[in-house]
Design a protein around this motif. Structure first.
Motif, PDB file in Angstrom:
ATOM      1  N   CYS A 101      20.020  62.084  49.686  1.00  0.00           N
ATOM      2  CA  CYS A 101      20.631  63.361  49.301  1.00  0.00           C
ATOM      3  C   CYS A 101      20.290  63.686  47.846  1.00  0.00           C
ATOM      4  N   ARG A 102      20.358  62.677  47.004  1.00  0.00           N
ATOM      5  CA  ARG A 102      20.047  62.881  45.584  1.00  0.00           C
ATOM      6  C   ARG A 102      18.604  63.349  45.396  1.00  0.00           C
ATOM      7  N   ALA A 103      17.678  62.705  46.112  1.00  0.00           N
ATOM      8  CA  ALA A 103      16.266  63.064  45.976  1.00  0.00           C
ATOM      9  C   ALA A 103      16.017  64.501  46.413  1.00  0.00           C
ATOM     10  N   LEU A 104      16.666  64.926  47.489  1.00  0.00           N
ATOM     11  CA  LEU A 104      16.478  66.288  47.981  1.00  0.00           C
ATOM     12  C   LEU A 104      17.070  67.320  47.022  1.00  0.00           C
ATOM     13  N   VAL A 105      18.197  66.979  46.396  1.00  0.00           N
ATOM     14  CA  VAL A 105      18.791  67.882  45.409  1.00  0.00           C
ATOM     15  C   VAL A 105      17.896  67.981  44.180  1.00  0.00           C
ATOM     16  N   GLU A 106      17.423  66.847  43.698  1.00  0.00           N
ATOM     17  CA  GLU A 106      16.590  66.852  42.495  1.00  0.00           C
ATOM     18  C   GLU A 106      15.255  67.543  42.747  1.00  0.00           C
ATOM     19  N   ALA A 107      14.792  67.534  44.006  1.00  0.00           N
ATOM     20  CA  ALA A 107      13.557  68.242  44.327  1.00  0.00           C
ATOM     21  C   ALA A 107      13.710  69.747  44.133  1.00  0.00           C
ATOM     22  N   GLN A 108      14.947  70.233  44.104  1.00  0.00           N
ATOM     23  CA  GLN A 108      15.203  71.651  43.862  1.00  0.00           C
ATOM     24  C   GLN A 108      15.477  71.940  42.391  1.00  0.00           C
ATOM     25  N   ALA A 162      22.374  74.632  52.300  1.00  0.00           N
ATOM     26  CA  ALA A 162      21.802  73.286  52.418  1.00  0.00           C
ATOM     27  C   ALA A 162      22.069  72.440  51.178  1.00  0.00           C
ATOM     28  N   LEU A 163      21.954  73.036  49.994  1.00  0.00           N
ATOM     29  CA  LEU A 163      22.177  72.287  48.762  1.00  0.00           C
ATOM     30  C   LEU A 163      23.589  71.716  48.708  1.00  0.00           C
ATOM     31  N   LEU A 164      24.567  72.494  49.168  1.00  0.00           N
ATOM     32  CA  LEU A 164      25.947  72.028  49.135  1.00  0.00           C
ATOM     33  C   LEU A 164      26.202  70.989  50.214  1.00  0.00           C
ATOM     34  N   VAL A 165      25.504  71.080  51.339  1.00  0.00           N
ATOM     35  CA  VAL A 165      25.604  70.044  52.370  1.00  0.00           C
ATOM     36  C   VAL A 165      25.111  68.713  51.815  1.00  0.00           C
ATOM     37  N   LEU A 166      24.027  68.745  51.058  1.00  0.00           N
ATOM     38  CA  LEU A 166      23.511  67.523  50.446  1.00  0.00           C
ATOM     39  C   LEU A 166      24.499  66.956  49.434  1.00  0.00           C
ATOM     40  N   SER A 167      25.133  67.812  48.664  1.00  0.00           N
ATOM     41  CA  SER A 167      26.147  67.354  47.719  1.00  0.00           C
ATOM     42  C   SER A 167      27.321  66.723  48.460  1.00  0.00           C
ATOM     43  N   LEU A 168      27.758  67.375  49.531  1.00  0.00           N
ATOM     44  CA  LEU A 168      28.841  66.824  50.347  1.00  0.00           C
ATOM     45  C   LEU A 168      28.441  65.461  50.907  1.00  0.00           C
ATOM     46  N   GLY A 169      27.206  65.352  51.414  1.00  0.00           N
ATOM     47  CA  GLY A 169      26.755  64.103  51.990  1.00  0.00           C
ATOM     48  C   GLY A 169      26.743  62.971  50.978  1.00  0.00           C
ATOM     49  N   ALA A 170      26.230  63.235  49.784  1.00  0.00           N
ATOM     50  CA  ALA A 170      26.189  62.192  48.753  1.00  0.00           C
ATOM     51  C   ALA A 170      27.595  61.777  48.341  1.00  0.00           C
ATOM     52  N   THR A 171      28.486  62.751  48.209  1.00  0.00           N
ATOM     53  CA  THR A 171      29.853  62.471  47.761  1.00  0.00           C
ATOM     54  C   THR A 171      30.613  61.635  48.781  1.00  0.00           C
ATOM     55  N   ILE A 172      30.575  62.044  50.055  1.00  0.00           N
ATOM     56  CA  ILE A 172      31.316  61.315  51.086  1.00  0.00           C
ATOM     57  C   ILE A 172      30.672  59.960  51.359  1.00  0.00           C
ATOM     58  N   ALA A 173      29.344  59.892  51.347  1.00  0.00           N
ATOM     59  CA  ALA A 173      28.682  58.606  51.564  1.00  0.00           C
ATOM     60  C   ALA A 173      29.060  57.611  50.475  1.00  0.00           C
ATOM     61  N   GLU A 174      29.127  58.083  49.241  1.00  0.00           N
ATOM     62  CA  GLU A 174      29.536  57.197  48.151  1.00  0.00           C
ATOM     63  C   GLU A 174      30.976  56.736  48.343  1.00  0.00           C
ATOM     64  N   GLY A 175      31.852  57.644  48.792  1.00  0.00           N
ATOM     65  CA  GLY A 175      33.233  57.268  49.072  1.00  0.00           C
ATOM     66  C   GLY A 175      33.322  56.234  50.183  1.00  0.00           C
ATOM     67  N   LEU A 176      32.523  56.413  51.238  1.00  0.00           N
ATOM     68  CA  LEU A 176      32.509  55.439  52.326  1.00  0.00           C
ATOM     69  C   LEU A 176      31.984  54.088  51.844  1.00  0.00           C
ATOM     70  N   GLY A 177      31.076  54.111  50.877  1.00  0.00           N
ATOM     71  CA  GLY A 177      30.561  52.866  50.333  1.00  0.00           C
ATOM     72  C   GLY A 177      31.659  51.998  49.749  1.00  0.00           C
ATOM     73  N   TYR A 178      32.625  52.620  49.057  1.00  0.00           N
ATOM     74  CA  TYR A 178      33.753  51.858  48.514  1.00  0.00           C
ATOM     75  C   TYR A 178      34.620  51.290  49.635  1.00  0.00           C
ATOM     76  N   VAL A 179      34.766  52.062  50.710  1.00  0.00           N
ATOM     77  CA  VAL A 179      35.531  51.571  51.866  1.00  0.00           C
ATOM     78  C   VAL A 179      34.835  50.363  52.473  1.00  0.00           C
ATOM     79  N   HIS A 180      33.522  50.462  52.651  1.00  0.00           N
ATOM     80  CA  HIS A 180      32.771  49.372  53.277  1.00  0.00           C
ATOM     81  C   HIS A 180      32.747  48.126  52.396  1.00  0.00           C
ATOM     82  N   LYS A 181      32.796  48.294  51.078  1.00  0.00           N
ATOM     83  CA  LYS A 181      32.830  47.135  50.186  1.00  0.00           C
ATOM     84  C   LYS A 181      34.094  46.303  50.383  1.00  0.00           C
ATOM     85  N   GLN A 182      35.140  46.927  50.887  1.00  0.00           N
ATOM     86  CA  GLN A 182      36.383  46.218  51.174  1.00  0.00           C
ATOM     87  C   GLN A 182      36.360  45.577  52.563  1.00  0.00           C
TER      88      GLN A 182
END
Length: 421
Positions: free
Chosen positions: A268-275, A112-132
């Motif tokens: 995702c960040r909040a859930l990771v930091e909760a651990q 689960a921890l790595l899924v959250l890391s994956l989610g934050a990483t890809i979501a941030e990448g998509l954010g740059y796409v959406h900014k364009q």
């Protein structure tokens, strides 16, 4: 990414790139491993001669223009392209590593921890796409490569500008991957919004955590009906409880009810930091976990395991996904997700299984990491939190030990031995 030898009909060179092997293929083209004159590895995508026409050229030219526009550390960058060549082609940076779909099918769901890391990483990448002002529109496990520097998004062949209602597709057709497609995209609504990529990312994270998609059907028409039916809830069986609220919101039937990509990163960040970890630490664990196969953890880390470094808890597996070692590649009732574009209510596409793995392997301990510059315990379950008097000494930490440095060096050497470059 695994490569196979070139066939006799394959070209030896495309543009200035020498072709070294085949990486894979999709509905429109073949992808090769190439090398630039300066020795730079590249993924070279070439349109198949059988589908080269004015429409495919226009779509390919659009993909090239979009790749010129998008940017960010999580995007496989464009190197060169020629949409006007006899066989149109483009070259992007080569990412050494499997796609998410193959990794999960081979090694089982991610913790689960790595899924959250994956989610934050890809979501941030998509954010740059959406900014364009762009949408990916075809995010799926096969389009996320797990490279040595972290996951990267590939294949912008279906990407469009968010505000555009124009389409290169024939009327009454829908393109995309049905198992990862939100209801509004499956219904052919236009214009689409950034919520389509949030929904697709939700399907990716569910697959990473459980090995299955939110909807399962052997018939593509049934699958489309399930996706578009507001009364049919997505199947979250096997998802870790801490991920269920996030996945539920991302897979909401209504686009306006889904979180923004920035909110996905924050959750995702909040859930990771909760651990008790920083998101950067979780990201490094994800990269290490996906870079080294399970067998190497057992051979490289015996001392680390014996000294009390506990692995992250594995996710719960989907009961229906459990198969014998020689069983079918996916459980009965799971859909066959398409790697190429699919056409709604027209000719069913050729399908490639993307269902659950044939029974996840036994949990594999994660290697320790050097965290000498970061506060906090290496595993919050092993080390008491500050201010809690337990009367017991904290668990032994490897962050400053010689063994940790030796283990890290072994991992780097093992990875370098496997890498093609």
């Amino acid at each position: 990414m695994q490569t196979t030898p070139l066939s006799p009909e394959d070209p030896a060179r495309i543009g200035g790139f020498e072709l070294l092997g085949r990486i894979g293929q999709g509905g429109m083209g073949q992808v090769y491993l190439g090398e630039s004159p300066g020795g730079e590895p590249a993924a070279v995508k070439v349109i198949k001669p059988s589908v080269v026409d004015s429409t495919s050229r226009l779509r390919f030219a659009q993909e090239i223009e979009i790749l010129k526009t998008v940017w960010g550390a999580r995007i496989a960058q464009l190197l060169d392209a020629d949409a006007d060549a006899e066989q149109p082609w483009l070259a992007t940076e080569y990412v050494e590593g499997p796609d998410l779909g193959k990794h999960v099918m081979t090694h089982g769901p991610l913790p689960a921890l790595l899924v959250l890391s994956l989610g934050a990483t890809i979501a941030e990448g998509l954010g740059y796409v959406h900014k364009q002002g762009l949408l990916h529109r075809d995010l799926k496990p096969a389009n996320i490569l797990l490279g040595p520097n972290g996951p990267k998004i590939i294949d912008f062949g279906l990407a469009v500008f968010a505000e555009s209602s124009a389409s290169l597709t024939a009327a009454n057709t829908v393109v995309g991957t049905p198992s990862c497609m939100p209801p509004e995209q499956a219904n052919g609504e236009k214009p689409l919004t950034s919520a389509v990529d949030v929904y697709a990312l939700g399907t990716v994270l569910l697959f990473a955590a459980t090995g299955h998609m939110p909807y399962h059907a052997n018939n593509i028409h049934v699958l489309f009906h399930m996706v578009t039916d507001p009364s049919t809830a997505p199947d979250l069986t096997g998802a870790p409880p801490e991920l269920v609220p996030l996945l539920t919101s991302m897979l909401s039937h209504q686009a306006h009810a889904r979180p923004k990509v920035t909110e996905v990163v924050q959750q995702c960040r909040a859930l990771v930091e909760a651990q008790g970890l920083k998101l950067a630490q979780a990201r490094r664990r994800l990269t290490t976990y996906t870079a080294a196969p399970s067998s190497e953890f057992l051979t490289l880390l015996p001392t680390a395991v014996s000294e009390g470094v506990a692995p992250l808890a594995p996710t719960r597996s989907h009961p229906a996904d459990a198969q014998p070692a020689d069983g079918p590649p996916f459980a009965p009732g799971h859909e066959s997700a398409t790697e190429a574009e699919s056409t709604l209510f027209l000719t069913p596409p050729q399908q490639t299984p993307l269902g659950g793995p044939p029974g996840p392997p036994a949990p594999t301990p994660l290697p320790p990491e050097d965290k000498s510059d970061e506060p906090g315990p290496s595993n919050p379950q092993d080390v008491p939190r500050r201010g809690r008097g337990t009367g017991r000494p904290p668990a032994r930490s490897l962050r400053h030990s010689a063994q940790a440095r030796r283990t890290a060096q072994q991992l780097r050497e093992a990875y370098a031995a496997r890498a093609a470059f």
